[in-house]
Design a protein around this motif. Structure first.
Motif, PDB file in Angstrom:
ATOM      1  N   ASP A 794       0.706  -1.384   0.106  1.00 16.96           N
ATOM      2  CA  ASP A 794      -0.016  -0.274   0.020  1.00 16.96           C
ATOM      3  C   ASP A 794       0.609   1.408   0.249  1.00 16.96           C
ATOM      4  O   ASP A 794       1.013   2.113  -0.489  1.00 16.96           O
ATOM      5  CB  ASP A 794      -0.416  -0.105   1.463  1.00 16.96           C
ATOM      6  N   THR A 795       1.971   1.319   0.602  1.00 18.52           N
ATOM      7  CA  THR A 795       2.796   1.891   1.088  1.00 18.52           C
ATOM      8  C   THR A 795       3.838   2.458  -0.616  1.00 18.52           C
ATOM      9  O   THR A 795       3.588   3.657  -1.172  1.00 18.52           O
ATOM     10  CB  THR A 795       3.637   2.188   2.050  1.00 18.52           C
ATOM     11  N   PHE A 797       2.218   1.808  -3.338  1.00 19.27           N
ATOM     12  CA  PHE A 797       1.636   2.931  -4.558  1.00 19.27           C
ATOM     13  C   PHE A 797       1.563   3.453  -4.230  1.00 19.27           C
ATOM     14  O   PHE A 797       1.015   5.272  -4.414  1.00 19.27           O
ATOM     15  CB  PHE A 797       0.200   1.603  -4.603  1.00 19.27           C
ATOM     16  N   GLU A 798       1.151   4.480  -2.531  1.00 17.92           N
ATOM     17  CA  GLU A 798       1.302   5.907  -2.219  1.00 17.92           C
ATOM     18  C   GLU A 798       2.116   6.370  -3.231  1.00 17.92           C
ATOM     19  O   GLU A 798       2.641   7.713  -3.190  1.00 17.92           O
ATOM     20  CB  GLU A 798       1.140   6.128  -1.032  1.00 17.92           C
ATOM     21  N   ARG A 799       3.121   6.040  -2.563  1.00 18.29           N
ATOM     22  CA  ARG A 799       5.170   6.876  -3.348  1.00 18.29           C
ATOM     23  C   ARG A 799       5.348   6.705  -4.781  1.00 18.29           C
ATOM     24  O   ARG A 799       5.262   7.937  -5.298  1.00 18.29           O
ATOM     25  CB  ARG A 799       5.796   5.693  -2.794  1.00 18.29           C
ATOM     26  N   PRO A 801       2.608   6.178  -7.534  1.00 19.62           N
ATOM     27  CA  PRO A 801       0.575   6.489  -7.384  1.00 19.62           C
ATOM     28  C   PRO A 801       1.229   6.126  -9.268  1.00 19.62           C
ATOM     29  O   PRO A 801       0.036   5.660  -9.973  1.00 19.62           O
ATOM     30  CB  PRO A 801      -0.073   7.609  -7.014  1.00 19.62           C
ATOM     31  N   GLU A 802       1.478   6.461 -10.229  1.00 18.53           N
ATOM     32  CA  GLU A 802       1.523   6.118 -11.595  1.00 18.53           C
ATOM     33  C   GLU A 802       1.340   4.739 -11.680  1.00 18.53           C
ATOM     34  O   GLU A 802       1.170   4.512 -12.630  1.00 18.53           O
ATOM     35  CB  GLU A 802       3.056   6.810 -11.671  1.00 18.53           C
ATOM     36  N   ARG A 804      -0.353   2.234 -10.160  1.00 21.46           N
ATOM     37  CA  ARG A 804      -1.921   1.829  -9.692  1.00 21.46           C
ATOM     38  C   ARG A 804      -2.259   2.322 -11.703  1.00 21.46           C
ATOM     39  O   ARG A 804      -2.821   1.675 -11.574  1.00 21.46           O
ATOM     40  CB  ARG A 804      -2.234   2.657  -8.503  1.00 21.46           C
ATOM     41  N   ALA A 805      -2.119   3.695 -11.621  1.00 23.86           N
ATOM     42  CA  ALA A 805      -2.398   3.934 -12.510  1.00 23.86           C
ATOM     43  C   ALA A 805      -2.175   3.394 -14.359  1.00 23.86           C
ATOM     44  O   ALA A 805      -3.180   2.906 -15.157  1.00 23.86           O
ATOM     45  CB  ALA A 805      -2.231   6.280 -13.050  1.00 23.86           C
TER      46      ALA A 805
END
Length: 934
Positions: A794-795, A797-799, A801-802, A804-805
């Motif tokens: 989770d961390t 993808f927070e750092r 975010p590209e 996940r996109a």
């Protein structure tokens, strides 16, 4: 839902897995016209279900029913005996995407669909049967599987779905020689070669039944084995008692299999017309759709005919049907000259070689077939011998054949003429056969690669399947000519007139497939991928395969001896740690030692009572500091290295070249990754000292060195580019340690002086994300709690975010188009992306990974294609491709020049087609062995 299941109720259990395989093998290959998705097994499966619903099994109507499936190949039995079902081949590539569709079909027919992870369909059937019987109901198992016959009796019967005949205790006794209650004992003794159940060597069903009939049951037989008069049989039972007991646990079905469905929930329900018709229409089963619509008085949904289907139909109608009577046999120079003149005039020819075997480096040429158009095909026999010949080709030559050398001399100018296109199916094989006779065909096209470029992931690309799917033609089976089993003959022994029909047909089918596929390249926007990534690989790989690589067989033999000694020492150490001797290779005995005698925690017993001792269990125990499981893991690793590599590799040495010649499959993986077979040189282990020592056996010729060039973190670099991640791109440009940088971004720690454990965690996440790793998978890799592992992801993808996109964008593209594309235009089909259920996650992960892994495969292919010309001035050869690594053999003095040139080609392989936002870096090494070079 009905009342509580009990007396008066009748449960039907359908063996869904058996239905699928029966449907697959009973019907010719069938693909969905709109997109080429294989649907033959689904079609047969749906017809079986519809017949079942229509017939209602006669007057004996069920009140409850379910279709039972195998969930996966690995079950609790693999913990009991790791080699269980080891002999079974992987399901055919075109069958795999059909498995989830059969589940969807079952639900569309409104029949309960059941599968349980870790258990076979037979175990679920056993559990449901036992529960229904104990509740006072009746059970009919719709299957002819012999393994289910142990359940018959006491209200449980079977129904052979093919013959429509019931299977009761009498039928079981007729098959096994014992009643259902003793079937397991007989199977334990006889074993099962299909499922790799060992049993008692030399004892078959008949003998096993006699022994059980005489002694009553298996345990009594084993306890009194010393009384048996026949010495050989007595010794077999005494020596293999434990193996026989293991076999019993393998064949005995588990009535305590966990179930997430109640018997009441399996009540018969009428199909709901709308969802069923929608499914059948989507599958394009027109006949069955109309039947169902008529049965329910409903209107079938409209099914528009796509452009792709129209093209296929047009292609079939464009040419006359194949007529084998038109084929010509070329027996003299004058006729051959006429054919060669026609080939030059037309500027193209489909060609196929017939040989004495499948190994291109040892097989001999038997004949060549040629085709210049529909109905215009010929066979040139060159090596047929009389019927007394053996499989090695000895025997007197049959009359009416041109001398081999003379025929090849006439063929050579045409086959090497750059103005004449040579078309083949898997033409790399023919290229190598002719190259051994100093003929280098050029230019070439390959119908297998044309199909692969257009249809990767939707079906296999063998000629027979392509002919059936796209030409509506069934090729002559090779078995009709050469037979099978002990009676099989070599192609050189086939009568020339029969060989001509078969061989010339292959050439004509190849020509027709080329005529069908070639125009589609532009229409489907895969011309560039085919022309730059597929077609040019043929001569490159052929040259690599023919070059081969030297191995030091004596070194491997010494390693085998050393491994045997180490294994013996480990066994002694293991016995000492265990407090006594036992069979280290016996999972049952090991489980008893670990969890009963030693009392270690974490022991999990399967329903048969045996403890699980798989690699994951032992790794967890070893991580807790227990020496015994750690030593067993070491023993198993050595055993695998010995059998797979040090014992096996010397057997692949070519007697003439004294080298090992692997074979690369171009059209294997959907992503473009090459696969190495016979032997597989891409999986030589490098993470352990013993594994690395195996690479020491791969050596350079005298006066030469092996050079290894390897892309550094190529998939992470591609991810940084395609997902447009500024932090990762900048780190790669600056040459920063990417894993340390990721750790710094995620955990807020400085790069300098970073704890190696934190970097390791970041590395695991970096590579795991590419493959869609879950919190569970990461927790196992890092040996941390699952919640902590999920928090890391989770961390991440927070750092970033590209990422996940990118994932969301790629999945959306796959769902909309049915495929994704790499940076270089390779189309990777995603046939299962719009399915629901257990397979959905895997399809999603595959779609996300495909553009990344596919681009990495494309880059190294581009490098390989450009390499021969780049190093032509150097005394060097490219020998191996192992994922992101290329291995060369070069004269010692030319090593620096080779490294400079090859590194330049590899680092520039993405340009000018695609300019990456990150640099490609290639590490190089050299030495007298592969181990030194890597």
């Amino acid at each position: 839902m009905t009342d509580v299941f009990g007396k008066g109720h009748h449960l039907h259990l359908i063996d869904g897995s058996a239905f699928i395989f029966r449907a697959y093998h009973a019907l010719p290959p069938l693909t969905r016209r709109s997109d080429g998705l294989p649907i033959g097994a689904v079609a047969g499966f749906c017809n079986m279900l519809w017949k079942y619903i229509q017939d209602g099994s006669g007057s004996d109507q069920p009140t409850h029913a379910a279709v039972i499936f195998d969930h996966s190949s690995k079950t609790f039995r693999n913990d009991i005996y790791p080699l269980y079902k080891a002999n079974r081949p992987e399901p055919p590539e075109d069958l795999r995407p059909q498995f989830p569709l059969t589940r969807e079909a079952t639900r569309a027919f409104n029949i309960a669909c059941i599968e349980t992870e870790g258990y076979e369909a037979d175990d679920i059937i056993a559990a449901l049967s036992c529960r229904a019987r104990d509740a006072g109901g009746r059970v009919t198992i719709i299957s002819s599987d012999k393994d289910l016959m142990q359940l018959v009796g006491g209200g449980v019967e079977m129904l052979d779905p093919i013959k429509g005949k019931p299977i009761g205790p009498d039928e079981v006794r007729e098959k096994f020689g014992v009643g259902p209650e003793r079937v397991v004992d007989v199977q334990a003794l006889a074993g099962d070669s299909i499922d790799n159940v060992p049993g008692a060597p030399g004892i078959g069903i008949k003998t096993a039944a006699q022994l059980i009939g005489e002694y009553g049951d298996l345990e009594t037989l084993l306890a009194r084995a010393g009384e048996i008069r026949q010495p050989k049989r007595r010794q077999v039972l005494l020596d293999h008692a434990e193996q026989i007991r293991i076999s019993k646990r393998l064949v005995e079905l588990d009535c305590d299999t966990p179930l997430d469905r109640t018997l009441e929930s399996l009540s018969i329900r009428e199909p709901e017309p709308q969802p069923l018709l929608e499914f059948l229409t989507r599958m394009e089963f027109r006949t069955l759709t109309n039947r169902v619509a008529e049965r329910f008085g409903a209107e079938p949904p409209a099914a528009p005919v796509p452009a792709a289907a129209e093209r296929i139909a047009a292609a079939k109608a464009e040419l006359p049907a194949i007529d084998r009577s038109l084929y010509v046999t070329i027996r003299d120079e004058a006729v051959l000259a006429e054919w060669l003149a026609e080939i030059v005039e037309k500027g193209q020819v489909a060609i196929d070689t017939e040989t004495t075997g499948l190994d291109e480096m040892q097989a001999r040429l038997v004949g060549v077939s040629l085709c210049t158009g529909p109905g215009r095909a010929a066979y040139l026999p060159l090596g047929h011998v009389d019927g007394a010949a053996d499989l090695f080709g000895s025997g007197a030559a049959v009359e009416g054949q041109l001398p081999l050398d003379r025929a090849l001399a006439l063929l050579k100018p045409v086959l090497e003429d750059p103005a004449v296109l040579k078309i083949g199916q898997n033409i790399k094989y023919d290229w190598k056969m002719l190259a051994r006779h100093d003929i280098r065909m050029a230019p070439v096209e390959d119908t297998m690669l044309l199909s692969y470029a257009l249809n990767a992931g939707t079906h296999n690309h063998g000629m027979d399947e392509l002919a059936q799917t796209y030409l509506g033609h069934r090729c002559l089976p090779i078995k009709d000519l050469i037979g099978s089993g002990k009676a099989q003959i070599g192609f050189q022994q086939v009568a020339i007139d029969k060989a001509a029909e078969y061989a010339a047909e292959d050439a004509e089918v190849t020509w027709r497939l080329w005529h069908h596929f070639r125009p589609q390249l532009g229409q489907e926007r895969v011309t560039t991928a085919y022309e730059r990534l597929e077609r040019p690989m043929v001569p490159v790989l052929a040259d690599m395969e023919m070059a081969g690589i030297r191995i030091d067989a004596d070194h491997l033999r010494r390693m085998s001896s050393s491994f045997a000694q180490k294994m013996a020492a480990l066994e002694a150490e293991i016995h000492a740690l265990a407090g006594g001797p036992f069979n280290v290779g016996s999972p049952k005995q090991l489980g008893e030692i670990l969890f009963e005698r030693m009392g270690l925690s974490g022991g999990k017993q399967g329903k048969t009572g045996a403890f699980s001792t798989g690699a994951e269990v032992l790794e967890d125990l070893a991580a807790e500091g227990h020496d015994l499981p750690a030593r067993v893991l070491d023993w198993r690793a050595l055993s695998k290295l010995k059998s797979t590599y040090t014992d096996a590799l010397p057997l692949h040495v070519n007697a003439e070249t004294r080298r090992v010649h692997t074979c690369y499959s171009i059209a294997g993986a959907q992503t473009g990754r090459l696969a190495s077979t016979d032997p597989n040189l891409q999986n030589i282990p490098v993470r352990t000292e013993e594994g690395r020592r195996i690479r020491e056996a791969f050596i350079a010729a005298e006066g030469h060195r092996l050079v290894s060039l390897d892309y550094s973190q190529i998939e992470l670099r591609i991810l940084a580019h395609v997902a447009a991640i500024p932090a990762l791109k900048q780190a790669f440009r600056d040459g920063i340690d990417i894993h340390a940088m990721t750790a710094s971004q995620m955990f807020g720690v400085p790069v300098e002086g970073m704890d190696p454990m934190i970097r390791r965690r970041a590395k695991a996440i970096n590579f795991g994300v590419i493959y869609g790793i879950s919190g569970f998978g990461l927790s196992r890799n890092l040996r941390i709690p699952r919640a902590e592992a999920q928090a890391f992801i989770d961390t991440y993808f927070e750092r970033f975010p590209e990422i996940r996109a990118y994932m969301d964008r790629t999945v959306a593209e796959a769902k909309q188009n049915g495929h994704v594309r790499t940076l270089f235009g390779r189309r990777i089909n995603t046939p299962g992306i719009n399915l629901s259920g257990p397979s959905a996650g895997g399809a999603r992960r595959a779609a996300i990974n495909a553009p990344i892994q596919g681009a990495a495969a494309d880059i190294i292919r581009r490098a390989m294609i450009r390499m021969p010309e780049a190093i032509a001035h150097l005394p060097a050869k490219m020998l191996l491709q192992v994922h992101d690594e290329l291995v060369f053999e070069v004269e010692e003095a030319a090593v620096p020049a080779l490294i400079e040139v090859a590194r330049g080609v590899m680092q520039g392989a993405a340009d000018p087609a695609v300019r990456l936002d990150v640099p490609l870096i290639v590490d190089a090494g050299q030495g007298t062995s592969w181990a030194e070079a890597h």
